[in-house]
Design a protein around this motif. Sequence first.
Motif, short mmCIF file in Angstrom:
data_model
loop_
_atom_site.label_atom_id
_atom_site.label_comp_id
_atom_site.label_asym_id
_atom_site.label_seq_id
_atom_site.Cartn_x
_atom_site.Cartn_y
_atom_site.Cartn_z
N PRO A 209 -15.72 -16.48 -9.53
CA PRO A 209 -16.90 -17.30 -9.21
C PRO A 209 -17.44 -17.03 -7.80
N ALA A 210 -16.54 -16.76 -6.86
CA ALA A 210 -17.01 -16.45 -5.50
C ALA A 210 -17.89 -15.21 -5.51
N GLN A 216 -22.64 -19.07 -1.78
CA GLN A 216 -21.86 -20.29 -1.63
C GLN A 216 -20.55 -20.00 -0.90
N ARG A 217 -20.02 -21.04 -0.26
CA ARG A 217 -18.81 -20.88 0.57
C ARG A 217 -17.58 -21.33 -0.20
N PHE A 218 -16.54 -20.48 -0.17
CA PHE A 218 -15.28 -20.75 -0.85
C PHE A 218 -14.16 -20.76 0.19
N TRP A 225 -1.83 -15.20 1.17
CA TRP A 225 -3.11 -14.55 0.86
C TRP A 225 -3.61 -13.62 1.97
N HIS A 226 -2.83 -13.44 3.02
CA HIS A 226 -3.31 -12.70 4.20
C HIS A 226 -3.67 -11.25 3.90
N ASP A 227 -3.01 -10.63 2.91
CA ASP A 227 -3.30 -9.23 2.60
C ASP A 227 -3.99 -9.05 1.25
N LYS A 228 -4.56 -10.14 0.73
CA LYS A 228 -5.28 -10.07 -0.54
C LYS A 228 -6.75 -9.75 -0.27
N PRO A 229 -7.30 -8.72 -0.91
CA PRO A 229 -8.74 -8.45 -0.76
C PRO A 229 -9.55 -9.63 -1.30
N LEU A 230 -10.46 -10.14 -0.49
CA LEU A 230 -11.23 -11.33 -0.86
C LEU A 230 -12.72 -11.04 -0.71
N PRO A 231 -13.56 -11.67 -1.53
CA PRO A 231 -15.01 -11.55 -1.33
C PRO A 231 -15.38 -12.08 0.06
#
Length: 364
Positions: A209-210, A216-218, A225-231
């Motif tokens: 959804p992000a 929108q802000r997620f 989660w420090h090394d997880k690729p994130l949008p």
Amino acid sequence: MKIAVYGSSLLSSYWNGAATYYRGLFAAMARRGHAISFFEPDAFDRQAHRDIDPPDWVRSVVYPATPDAVRAVLAEAADADVAIKCSGVGVFDAELLRGLHGAGRPGGVHVFLDVDAPATLAELGDAPDHPLHAVLPELDLVLTYGGGNPVVSRYREAGARRCVPIYNALDPATHHPAPAVERFSAELSLLANRLPDREARIEEFFLRPAALLPDQRFLLGGNGWHDKPLPPNVRALGHVATAAHNSFNCSARAVLNVARDSMAAVGFSPATRVFEAAGAGACLLTDAWEGIELFLQPDQEVLVARDGQDVAEHLRALTPERARRIGEAAMRRVLAGHTYDRRAVLLERVLAEALDARKAGMPS
């Protein structure tokens, strides 16, 4: 009753989502006049990340994660009416499970409290040498913090004498409405440690959804989660201490709950976060699982999503006014029917029945 509990941690929620369950349930039992001792190992750096000091309602014992210390704390079960071994202590689980029955006093009740019952039952099916197989028929009682009839039936089939769910709930003194704070501001927030059996569902229900709603802000709280690729529109906070949970829940338009794989498959397993968010008056958005209507009414007290596309559609349509109405309705529902004081009434009755059965079976 004198109740000895052997669990992961009462004092720290660091990599320990059961902490608020233990606090809420056993504090409510203490208010009903029971003497609680909670034994937790000094392990996984939890003591360096305490959320609370030992409360006055419990005798809190932190022991070194060594075989000698385990034997010493197990010996204290001889002084308890009820000795409870919780799942997922993380160190010496097998030794605690096997040792508890032998260490308890004659006439005392021995209980296994499973805070991750669907996963435990899956392990039992995969591992014939699991220590619980040998111990289960000797235990007086299995308690679970979720799972409903499917988990009860499977535990009975595995050899449990009796299995009773004691569901997660709300402690209104701990989780309640709080002023919003800017650092937790977002359209959708999620508080969840990164775990192998939930990561794919978080990718679907939160990260997808992000990506679909880049404007929108997620907000993502929790360990790992420090090394997880994130949008780019997802901000990771790391560990969020329990003292900040109310502000976290009250600062977003909606708060997401994502079940672990096994709990989603079984259903009837609302996470602690469900009641914490509802108790704060937050608008809760959850992945779909069977039995949710027993706790919150879909579309009126909670929003339910079948996949990430549903999450995105809920967020597109969710106005601040509707989010407020849903949050207020959820708070009324959990305060009326899902507090730890109510859970403690059931737990007290179940333990008293087990004690009576144990006494009736002893030679006169």
